[in-house]
Design a protein around this motif. Sequence first.
Motif, PDB file in Angstrom:
ATOM      1  N   PRO A  24      62.180  21.147  32.057  1.00  0.00           N
ATOM      2  CA  PRO A  24      63.679  20.729  32.583  1.00  0.00           C
ATOM      3  C   PRO A  24      63.882  19.272  33.765  1.00  0.00           C
ATOM      4  N   THR A  25      64.625  18.180  33.849  1.00  0.00           N
ATOM      5  CA  THR A  25      64.538  17.024  34.112  1.00  0.00           C
ATOM      6  C   THR A  25      65.252  16.879  34.703  1.00  0.00           C
ATOM      7  N   ARG A  84      75.552  20.889  33.442  1.00  0.00           N
ATOM      8  CA  ARG A  84      73.965  20.786  34.517  1.00  0.00           C
ATOM      9  C   ARG A  84      73.512  22.563  34.445  1.00  0.00           C
ATOM     10  N   LEU A  86      69.265  24.410  36.032  1.00  0.00           N
ATOM     11  CA  LEU A  86      68.146  24.327  35.255  1.00  0.00           C
ATOM     12  C   LEU A  86      68.231  25.077  34.359  1.00  0.00           C
ATOM     13  N   ALA A  89      68.800  24.705  30.996  1.00  0.00           N
ATOM     14  CA  ALA A  89      68.334  23.549  30.184  1.00  0.00           C
ATOM     15  C   ALA A  89      67.269  24.012  29.345  1.00  0.00           C
ATOM     16  N   ALA A 107      59.470  19.120  36.699  1.00  0.00           N
ATOM     17  CA  ALA A 107      58.812  18.046  36.438  1.00  0.00           C
ATOM     18  C   ALA A 107      58.220  17.725  37.543  1.00  0.00           C
ATOM     19  N   ASP A 108      58.187  18.028  38.743  1.00  0.00           N
ATOM     20  CA  ASP A 108      58.026  16.998  40.303  1.00  0.00           C
ATOM     21  C   ASP A 108      56.419  17.767  40.186  1.00  0.00           C
ATOM     22  N   ARG A 134      52.260  32.348  43.542  1.00  0.00           N
ATOM     23  CA  ARG A 134      52.138  31.974  45.222  1.00  0.00           C
ATOM     24  C   ARG A 134      52.154  33.306  45.516  1.00  0.00           C
ATOM     25  N   MET A 171      60.617  33.999  41.727  1.00  0.00           N
ATOM     26  CA  MET A 171      61.645  32.503  42.085  1.00  0.00           C
ATOM     27  C   MET A 171      60.933  30.857  41.755  1.00  0.00           C
ATOM     28  N   SER A 172      59.584  31.099  41.362  1.00  0.00           N
ATOM     29  CA  SER A 172      58.794  29.682  41.345  1.00  0.00           C
ATOM     30  C   SER A 172      59.266  29.005  39.652  1.00  0.00           C
ATOM     31  N   TYR A 194      68.828  28.787  38.902  1.00  0.00           N
ATOM     32  CA  TYR A 194      67.916  28.180  39.288  1.00  0.00           C
ATOM     33  C   TYR A 194      66.749  29.301  38.635  1.00  0.00           C
ATOM     34  N   PHE A 217      51.235  26.204  45.759  1.00  0.00           N
ATOM     35  CA  PHE A 217      52.860  25.469  44.731  1.00  0.00           C
ATOM     36  C   PHE A 217      52.750  24.391  46.141  1.00  0.00           C
ATOM     37  N   LYS A 226      66.581  18.677  43.993  1.00  0.00           N
ATOM     38  CA  LYS A 226      67.663  18.865  43.776  1.00  0.00           C
ATOM     39  C   LYS A 226      68.713  20.977  43.902  1.00  0.00           C
ATOM     40  N   LEU A 227      67.786  21.334  45.016  1.00  0.00           N
ATOM     41  CA  LEU A 227      68.545  22.298  45.196  1.00  0.00           C
ATOM     42  C   LEU A 227      69.251  22.237  46.410  1.00  0.00           C
TER      43      LEU A 227
HETATM   44  N1  GDD Z   1      68.080  18.796  32.987  1.00  0.00           N
HETATM   45  C1  GDD Z   1      68.293  19.906  34.704  1.00  0.00           C
HETATM   46  N2  GDD Z   1      69.264  19.987  34.615  1.00  0.00           N
HETATM   47  N3  GDD Z   1      66.442  19.859  35.655  1.00  0.00           N
HETATM   48  C2  GDD Z   1      67.068  19.954  36.149  1.00  0.00           C
HETATM   49  C3  GDD Z   1      68.303  20.766  36.776  1.00  0.00           C
HETATM   50  C4  GDD Z   1      69.758  20.195  36.362  1.00  0.00           C
HETATM   51  O1  GDD Z   1      70.869  20.726  36.327  1.00  0.00           O
HETATM   52  N4  GDD Z   1      67.883  21.252  38.507  1.00  0.00           N
HETATM   53  C5  GDD Z   1      66.889  20.866  38.604  1.00  0.00           C
HETATM   54  N5  GDD Z   1      66.453  20.371  38.164  1.00  0.00           N
HETATM   55  C6  GDD Z   1      64.545  20.072  36.893  1.00  0.00           C
HETATM   56  C7  GDD Z   1      63.811  18.996  38.174  1.00  0.00           C
HETATM   57  O2  GDD Z   1      64.430  17.861  38.024  1.00  0.00           O
HETATM   58  C8  GDD Z   1      62.252  19.432  38.390  1.00  0.00           C
HETATM   59  O3  GDD Z   1      61.483  19.273  37.512  1.00  0.00           O
HETATM   60  C9  GDD Z   1      62.840  21.091  38.638  1.00  0.00           C
HETATM   61  O4  GDD Z   1      64.436  21.601  37.309  1.00  0.00           O
HETATM   62  C10 GDD Z   1      63.176  22.185  39.933  1.00  0.00           C
HETATM   63  O5  GDD Z   1      63.879  20.968  40.319  1.00  0.00           O
HETATM   64  P1  GDD Z   1      63.914  20.527  42.242  1.00  0.00           P
HETATM   65  O6  GDD Z   1      64.475  19.933  42.710  1.00  0.00           O
HETATM   66  O7  GDD Z   1      62.433  20.419  41.902  1.00  0.00           O
HETATM   67  O8  GDD Z   1      63.522  22.278  42.942  1.00  0.00           O
HETATM   68  P2  GDD Z   1      62.718  22.863  43.751  1.00  0.00           P
HETATM   69  O9  GDD Z   1      61.172  22.540  43.996  1.00  0.00           O
HETATM   70  O10 GDD Z   1      63.521  22.448  45.199  1.00  0.00           O
HETATM   71  O11 GDD Z   1      62.946  24.300  43.157  1.00  0.00           O
HETATM   72  C11 GDD Z   1      61.573  24.653  42.583  1.00  0.00           C
HETATM   73  O12 GDD Z   1      61.085  25.705  43.333  1.00  0.00           O
HETATM   74  C12 GDD Z   1      61.636  26.974  44.023  1.00  0.00           C
HETATM   75  C13 GDD Z   1      60.656  27.059  45.340  1.00  0.00           C
HETATM   76  O13 GDD Z   1      59.901  28.600  43.906  1.00  0.00           O
HETATM   77  C14 GDD Z   1      62.482  25.853  41.628  1.00  0.00           C
HETATM   78  O14 GDD Z   1      61.150  26.168  41.101  1.00  0.00           O
HETATM   79  C15 GDD Z   1      62.997  26.667  42.517  1.00  0.00           C
HETATM   80  O15 GDD Z   1      63.474  27.926  41.302  1.00  0.00           O
HETATM   81  C16 GDD Z   1      62.105  27.613  43.353  1.00  0.00           C
HETATM   82  O16 GDD Z   1      63.064  28.757  43.856  1.00  0.00           O
END
Ligand code: GDD
Length: 374
Positions: A24-25, A84, A86, A89, A107-108, A134, A171-172, A194, A217, A226-227
Amino acid sequence: MLQQFIDLDSATRDAPLELSVIVPTLNEVGNVQPLLDKLALALAGIEWEAIFVDDGSSDGTPELLTQIAQADRRVRMIRRIGRRGLSSAVVEGALASTTPVIAVIDADLQHDERILPDLYRAIADGSELAIGTRYSDGGSTGDWDEKRLKISRFATALAAPVMKTPLSDPMSGFFAVRRDVLLDAAPNLSSVGYKILLDLVASAPRKLSLTEVPYTFGVRQHGESKLDDMVALEYLELLLDKMVGRFVPVKLIQFGAVGLLGVGVHLSLLFLAFDAAGFAFTLAQAFAVIGAMTFNFALNNRFTYRDRQLKGWAWAKGLASFYAVCALGAVGNVGIGSLVYETWHGVALAGIAGAVVGSVWNYVASGWLTWRKR
Ligand code: GDD
Ligand code: MN
């Protein structure tokens, strides 16, 4: 000659795909190429493809992906417009794949792609689900502070009652799953927010055979998370949907909660206008009604219908339609109330019956008129 022709034909055809990696991006332009490079390295020996699902990134992510995909058949993209989320998507990306194994990764670069082959192999060797964790020996949350750790642990504990397969780290969202298992769960997925992995194990019809692979992590390389403050609410929404969604739509519960707050707003405005400002009752009541309706609209737009949120001009039009819906609801409220009163003569009963019918009308009609589904 013919034999040669056939061999040539089969040699030019690609070997069958074994693994789809769903990514997802949302504004991840700086991470796309590094991620693909890392995937190519980690997945050497496996026939893989990456399916990116982009929700209208404005930083050039979809344009970059188009360019990459034109040169590399392993890369595909789904672009969603005006959408919108995650989880949803990921679900759409997974449903677009045809491989026997499906994996999901952010993606990050925070998920360690080097364990992807282990996740893939676990499925190939018979597990139905394989997750990166984790929270087991060898895994770690990296450089999280105490507060974030506590929140994450608390959220994980809350999830326990809805998980049919106990996971150490629901969660991850870093996992691989057998295709048919995902398809079995798909009709029951909530797809809010999410937590796609949690959604999956709560929606699967039974306990799944599981492999957990520890990882650390990472830190985000480019762009930002995007959280936002709505993530906690979306999480509760998901849990609620999994617990009671079969009986009551979660949006109705949210709409009702907003309505209760609205009653408070109504009374406060009424006292303010009547007592403090000294308006005549009728005027003060009218002021309170309009104030409460506006409050309900704004909060439902931000909270209950966040996934179809109205903005700008659409916000104003939505407010007007919400007023109209509520006006009809009030007529129904008074009508039903009077009917109940005439039949049973209970004032409280009649009042409550009217309010309930009016509120349910408001919920149904505004879901249909004000916050139409795209
Ligand atoms: N298509 C799409 N639409 N992609 C999304 C959206 C959306 O609305 N929101 C976020 N993404 C994508 C981001 O581009 C990224 O690739 C991935 O989803 C995770 O988003 P982040 O914004 O990086 O989330 P994070 O790192 O703060 O949270 C992640 O780690 C947390 C800790 O474990 C997520 O996996 C969370 O679910 C998790 O709790
Ligand atoms: Mn991230």
